[in-house]
Write an enzyme that holds these catalytic residues in place. Structure first.
Site, PDB file in Angstrom:
ATOM      1  N   HIS A 233      31.118   7.987 -15.594  1.00 33.10           N
ATOM      2  CA  HIS A 233      31.720   6.644 -15.626  1.00 33.10           C
ATOM      3  C   HIS A 233      31.920   6.184 -17.074  1.00 33.10           C
ATOM      4  CE1 HIS A 233      31.829   5.657 -11.355  1.00 33.10           C
ATOM      5  NE2 HIS A 233      30.621   6.166 -11.222  1.00 33.10           N
TER       6      HIS A 233
ATOM      7  N   ASP B  10      24.914   7.424 -12.531  1.00 30.07           N
ATOM      8  CA  ASP B  10      25.407   7.716 -11.182  1.00 30.07           C
ATOM      9  C   ASP B  10      26.706   8.519 -11.217  1.00 30.07           C
ATOM     10  OD1 ASP B  10      26.525   5.339 -12.335  1.00 30.07           O
ATOM     11  OD2 ASP B  10      27.510   4.938 -10.424  1.00 30.07           O
ATOM     12  N   GLU B  11      26.950   9.232 -10.135  1.00 30.93           N
ATOM     13  CA  GLU B  11      28.255   9.833  -9.803  1.00 30.93           C
ATOM     14  C   GLU B  11      28.881  10.664 -10.922  1.00 30.93           C
ATOM     15  OE1 GLU B  11      29.996   6.867  -6.417  1.00 30.93           O
ATOM     16  OE2 GLU B  11      30.365   6.258  -8.488  1.00 30.93           O
ATOM     17  N   ASN B  12      28.078  11.474 -11.582  1.00 31.98           N
ATOM     18  CA  ASN B  12      28.626  12.435 -12.543  1.00 31.98           C
ATOM     19  C   ASN B  12      29.049  13.679 -11.765  1.00 31.98           C
ATOM     20  OD1 ASN B  12      29.159  14.221 -14.624  1.00 31.98           O
ATOM     21  ND2 ASN B  12      27.007  14.565 -15.110  1.00 31.98           N
TER      22      ASN B  12
ATOM     23  N   GLU C  97      20.338   8.795  -8.984  1.00 25.45           N
ATOM     24  CA  GLU C  97      20.713  10.154  -9.392  1.00 25.45           C
ATOM     25  C   GLU C  97      19.899  10.685 -10.570  1.00 25.45           C
ATOM     26  OE1 GLU C  97      24.806   8.663  -7.814  1.00 25.45           O
ATOM     27  OE2 GLU C  97      22.949   7.785  -8.527  1.00 25.45           O
TER      28      GLU C  97
END
Length: 243
Positions: free
Chosen positions: A92, A155-157, A207
């Site tokens: 992000h 998050d969300e890598n 995460e």
């Protein structure tokens, strides 16, 4: 002790008067932590005097000056509310790259994202220069924000740029890093050490919970109670952000 509200000013810019109005509402219902999500693919929303290209090239002009942020912090404090900043890394992170492309794990051109989603641009965790810049910026933010906690996102890598970068893959082989989760854990531990040096405690999304993560990290579980259970079982302090 943590009755929080997260406001994402990156995907949807909120001027200072809107933040103050929300602080008033928080005060009415006795909430006590304002979590400001300040960096994201769609915008870099805080002024950095030491690394000004971050906000000048990553915000389209929508950002808080440091004096405005001090005003927000004072306004919140007067109403019994702490302000906890979040700088979302290593994923992000598109808005970091236009000003400092050397942070990127993939080739340019680098630009701010215009839509919602999970995007590929990810900070390179293998370069010494990455940590030098983060040390400078996070140290500056540690001076600006008085709260003992600072949020590093995590998050969300999706790891796609790490997979495609031969130099990063060679770094992983050389250091016995088995996968992208372990590589992000390597990054998180270095960032935690930087924050600790500047007197801050680390919070991250669920995460970041990987083997070997220091026990003084706080896990904020946004994906559900499973993350809460796993983190508390392993002895971490946890914030549940999923109803």
């Amino acid at each position: 002790p943590w009755r929080g509200l997260l406001i994402d000013v990156c995907r949807h810019w909120s001027p200072i008067e809107v933040i103050k109005r929300n602080i008033d509402g928080m005060c009415m219902v006795k909430m006590n932590v304002l979590h400001l999500h300040l960096t994201e693919d769609q915008g870099f929303r805080i002024e950095s005097k030491k690394r000004p290209k971050l906000h000048l090239m990553g915000s389209n002009g929508d950002f808080y000056t440091q004096e405005q942020m001090r005003e927000i912090i004072r306004y919140a404090s007067d109403r019994g509310i702490r302000v906890v900043p979040e700088f979302d890394i290593p994923g992000h992170a598109s808005s970091w790259m236009p000003g400092y492309p050397e942070l990127a794990s993939g080739p340019g051109p680098h630009q701010i994202e215009r839509k919602f989603g999970v995007f590929d641009p990810t900070i390179d965790p293998t370069k010494k220069g990455t940590y030098k810049l983060l040390d400078c910026f996070l140290g500056e933010m540690a001076d600006l924000f008085p709260d003992p906690y600072m949020h590093i996102g995590g998050d969300e890598n999706n790891g796609k740029q790490w997979d495609k970068n031969p130099r990063i893959q060679e770094f992983m082989r050389k250091h016995g890093i088995k996968d992208n989760h372990a590589l992000q854990n390597h990054f998180n531990k270095k960032v935690m050490a930087i924050l600790k040096k500047h007197g801050k405690k680390t919070i991250g999304w669920d995460e970041i919970l990987q083997p070997g993560l220091p026990q003084d990290a706080v896990i904020q579980s946004w994906r559900g109670k499973e993350g809460l259970k796993e983190a508390t079982t392993k002895g971490y302090q946890v914030i549940l952000s999923n109803g």
